[in-house]
Design an enzyme around this catalytic site. Structure first.
Site, PDB file in Angstrom:
ATOM      1  CD  GLU A  11      45.056  36.193  49.716  1.00  0.00           C
ATOM      2  OE1 GLU A  11      44.620  37.084  48.940  1.00  0.00           O
ATOM      3  OE2 GLU A  11      46.216  35.786  49.694  1.00  0.00           O
ATOM      4  CB  CYS A  25      47.075  38.950  47.528  1.00  0.00           C
ATOM      5  SG  CYS A  25      47.899  38.530  49.075  1.00  0.00           S
TER       6      CYS A  25
END
Length: 499
Positions: free
Chosen positions: A255, A289
């Site tokens: 990720e 993120c």
């Protein structure tokens, strides 16, 4: 401010096991030292992997619903210590307190999910072409799972991986960010408390904690006893890890970069859009993120939306994240603040008009900045680069096709969203010809994700999936089984054996 030692003690975490002179832990709130830790050598990392592997050999034979009971007990420990651990997250990473508490709640939620999952590790029954035969698939525990986490979600990311891994029958070795090891120490202590309550079925070494930098990460990634490496962080880091794992054909679960976008269409609810934009862009000081980085606004609504955003941005409270009313806390360190200022300089050079973004003095230390709203003439080079800071670039568009093309034009592909009340626009955005990101939302921002949905991205975001849906399959290996319940063995045509 309650000391870190007091918070750790309240969670029965023995920081003395980790003290040393190798790694200074600094709070981004005021720049003060929180602790000094020793780091593990590559040899010590190998020892911890060995202990985790030995634990796996026992844990894989424990029935899955029983394994789920350990995860349930860990969730109980998190509930009892949510306020304390959430506060420690804030002190160590600079998140506002509600975000620190929210991160712990995510840990609790994934534990609940994994407990149910422990009774649902289903395989398929498959029709065989051979008479008197049955085929099926069986899912087995994979092995030692390495988890490498980033500073911005210092405990939640580990839990997304670990809760599933433990329920699936794996052991876990965790290397947290060097910028956030104290919260990892606290979580390890809480998990050990859950293990003590669980009893002898939980083998020693089931959860291992590695403190250190790149050399520790390399030792973990290179160890052939680790079949899966799950890493969260920069795209640069992910590519380096992927190369090392590829040498030994190990699995990876990434990720990575986000650089997320939102489209505001002509029919959008502008009040709803404004709230979502601000929350997504400035939450965690732009250090998520899933933070909103790029905003594409249709010409028809730009003159109504942009003044609203400028007014809100100018009034956002920037300050100590422990203080009630603060919405924007500090950047993680001086390098992050410098990176933000360099990005704004480049945006100006590329024709951008910057509103805000200046450093803010809060107390005697820390690195704070006012969130920046940057009107750009087009999607220029700086917008293809993700700066981990509260910078929101705004570009106007004329057609949905243009907006989708800009959304997809960057290398990253984690999250995206569109605000529209036109069902055709919404469906087009979510279709195969729409957003190419791992998350595509309608009338909700790109920031944040629920536990039930698999979380991760596409392209340079790594393509991995953690947390919900069928993400558990990444932590297991599949075996196809064939059972012959007939009295004959099918052989190739024309071949017979005399016995």
């Amino acid at each position: 401010m309650q000391s870190v030692a007091q918070l750790l003690s309240a969670m029965q975490a023995d920081i003395g096991r980790y003290l040393g002179n190798d790694l200074a832990c600094i709070s981004p709130i005021d720049g003060e030292s929180l602790a000094s830790l020793r780091v593990d050598s590559p040899e010590q990392v190998q020892e911890k992997v060995g202990a985790a592997h030995a634990a796996f050999l026992q844990w894989r034979m424990v029935p899955a619903p029983r394994r789920g009971e350990l995860v349930r007990l860990f969730g109980d420990e998190l509930r009892s210590n949510k306020e304390i651990l959430g506060k420690l997250v804030t002190i160590e990473t600079g998140k506002i307190l509600q975000e620190g508490l929210g991160e712990v709640q995510e840990m609790i939620d994934i534990c609940d999910f994994a407990v149910g999952l422990s009774r649902q590790l289903y395989g398929l029954t498959i029709a065989s072409e051979r008479p008197g035969h049955r085929m099926m698939e069986t899912w087995h525990p994979l092995g030692v799972v390495a988890v490498i986490s980033a500073f911005n979600f210092p405990v939640a990311v580990w839990s997304w991986n670990a809760a599933l891994a433990f329920a699936c029958g794996d052991s876990v070795v965790w290397k947290p960010s060097e910028k956030a090891p104290l919260t990892a120490i606290a979580v390890q202590a809480l998990f050990e408390k859950a293990m003590a309550r669980f009893g002898a079925d939980a083998p020693a070494g089931l959860s291992q904690l590695v403190i250190g930098g790149q050399d520790c990460g390399a030792a973990l990634v290179d160890d052939t006893r680790v079949p899966l490496v799950s890493a969260t962080g920069s795209t640069r880091m992910g590519k380096a890890v992927a190369e090392r794992c590829a040498r030994r054909l190990a699995r990876t679960l990434f990720e990575l970069g986000g650089n997320n976008a939102m489209i505001v269409a002509p029919s959008a609810d502008l009040e709803l859009s404004t709230r979502a934009i601000v929350f997504s862009a400035v939450g965690t000081a732009g250090q998520r993120c899933t933070s909103l980085r790029r905003l594409f606004v249709h010409d028809d609504v730009a003159e109504r939306l942009l003044p609203r955003l400028k007014t809100v941005y100018a009034s956002l409270p920037v300050g100590n994240p422990l203080d009630e009313g603060t919405l924007v806390g500090p950047l993680i360190d001086e390098a992050a603040l410098q990176g933000m200022q360099l990005a704004l300089e480049r945006a100006r050079a590329e024709g951008g008009k910057v509103h805000g973004g200046e450093p803010v003095q809060v107390g005697k230390g820390g690195y704070y900045a006012r969130p920046a709203l940057v009107e750009m003439p087009s999607q220029t080079g700086i917008m293809h680069h993700e700066t981990f800071a509260p910078i929101l670039y705004v570009v106007r568009y004329q057609t949905l096709e243009q907006a989708i093309a800009m959304n997809n034009a960057v290398a990253q592909g984690l999250s995206s969203s569109i605000f529209t009340t036109d069902v055709r626009e919404a469906e087009r955005f979510m279709s195969a010809g729409g957003s190419d990101c791992g998350i595509a939302n309608v009338n909700i921002g790109p920031s944040g994700a629920e536990i039930g949905g698999a979380f991760g991205g596409e392209k340079d975001s790594g393509g991995g999936r953690e947390s919900g849906s069928d993400a558990w399959k990444a932590y297991m290996r599949r075996a196809t089984n064939t059972v012959n319940y007939s009295d004959a063995l099918p052989l190739a045509q024309g071949i017979r054996f005399d016995i």
